[in-house]
Motif scaffolding. Sequence first.
Motif, PDB file in Angstrom:
ATOM      1  N   GLN A 198     -27.890   0.436  91.356  1.00 32.09           N
ATOM      2  CA  GLN A 198     -27.262  -0.521  92.251  1.00 32.09           C
ATOM      3  C   GLN A 198     -26.853   0.144  93.565  1.00 32.09           C
ATOM      4  N   LYS A 252     -29.801   0.583  95.769  1.00 32.76           N
ATOM      5  CA  LYS A 252     -30.169  -0.700  96.381  1.00 32.76           C
ATOM      6  C   LYS A 252     -29.245  -1.031  97.544  1.00 32.76           C
ATOM      7  N   GLU A 253     -27.947  -0.843  97.349  1.00 29.68           N
ATOM      8  CA  GLU A 253     -26.975  -1.154  98.401  1.00 29.68           C
ATOM      9  C   GLU A 253     -27.164  -0.274  99.635  1.00 29.68           C
TER      10      GLU A 253
END
Length: 391
Positions: free
Chosen positions: A232, A235-236
Amino acid sequence: MKIVFYSLVLNYHQANVADELWELTEHSYCFVELTNLQAEHRKGDTHDYSDRPYLLRAWQSEENYNKAMELARTAECCVFSGVQALHFQKERMKLCLLSFDMSERWLKRGILNLFSPPILRMFLAYHLGNWRKKPLYKLCCSAFAAGDQYKLFTYRGRCYKWGYFTKAGKMDVEASTDVSTSNITPLMWCSRYLMLKHPELPILMAQRLKEKGYRFVLDMYGNGAHEEQAKQLAKELDVEDVVRFMGVKPNEELLSDMREHSIFLFTSDRNEGWGAVANESMANGCVLVASDGIGSSPYLIGDGETGLLFKSPHILSTFGKPDRRALNSLCEQVEYLLDNPQEWQKMRQNSVALMQKMWNPRVAAERLLILIGKLQKGEGTPFAEGPCSEA
């Protein structure tokens, strides 16, 4: 029996040296396994060592336990590891027979560790048993172990460098592919996704390198509790194009993959006792960039010679609150390597040579037997550096 090791379980940390000692002593060696440790608690080691001819499983029967106790009374030298070995160690110390205690550092979290039941038991056994006056020495499986012992007034002047020893097969550095000169430099991280391993740091580093225009790819191997959190974060930060999550692979495939990478990132904090992946990456031609709080780092890395050290992350830093000082230090060291490929090649050659000539199972076993012989004569270690030198 010439030499006997007492430890929790026979695993990849212990088996390589054990195999060498079995041969070097002409089969006068025994490894006493103290606990029936289930596979899920073996830190990913699924190899079956039950066929080793030197293995004695004290947990398996009363007969085996009694055999192990008799060896503690009669062996030429014993090595004890962990609180589970304490009963055997106390029996041997009553007889004032040559022995070693083997461990990583005791005070990973500072003096508070002294109040943990296992460490407190070993600390009290040493002082109440007056072991400082007995032929008992320390094998330090961490560069910080001796300092911890001295703080506790244990094993003063009796600490020797030790560790975990992985196989270091022959590798022709000159003939192998120099991946550092390719257009895209491959970086590698391999661990369980635990907070003490700090998987957030390489991902945050990847963002900085990408913003500065470096051409690289970061391959992250392993699994664990924080794997999804790491994905995550990638991705951020918009680094999914340069950060690849490779999952879990068998050890032989990992070693092969190491040879296809330029730089290995080892980002654990001071809770990492040794870290055998350091040995493996160095032996397989990676330049190791490691936290200076890892137990193996000061032993294996001559900063700028056999790898690079960066400032260890704080043990309380997390994905939401990363250690910026550690991140800055990590980025600085990796950028230096990317900017100086000639230095990369020099460190690569030096680290492979170090593993092949000094930090490997055969040399460790040979040196331990030499050290035992010297101590029996009332002499000190003949080694100035490496395994069995003074810690």
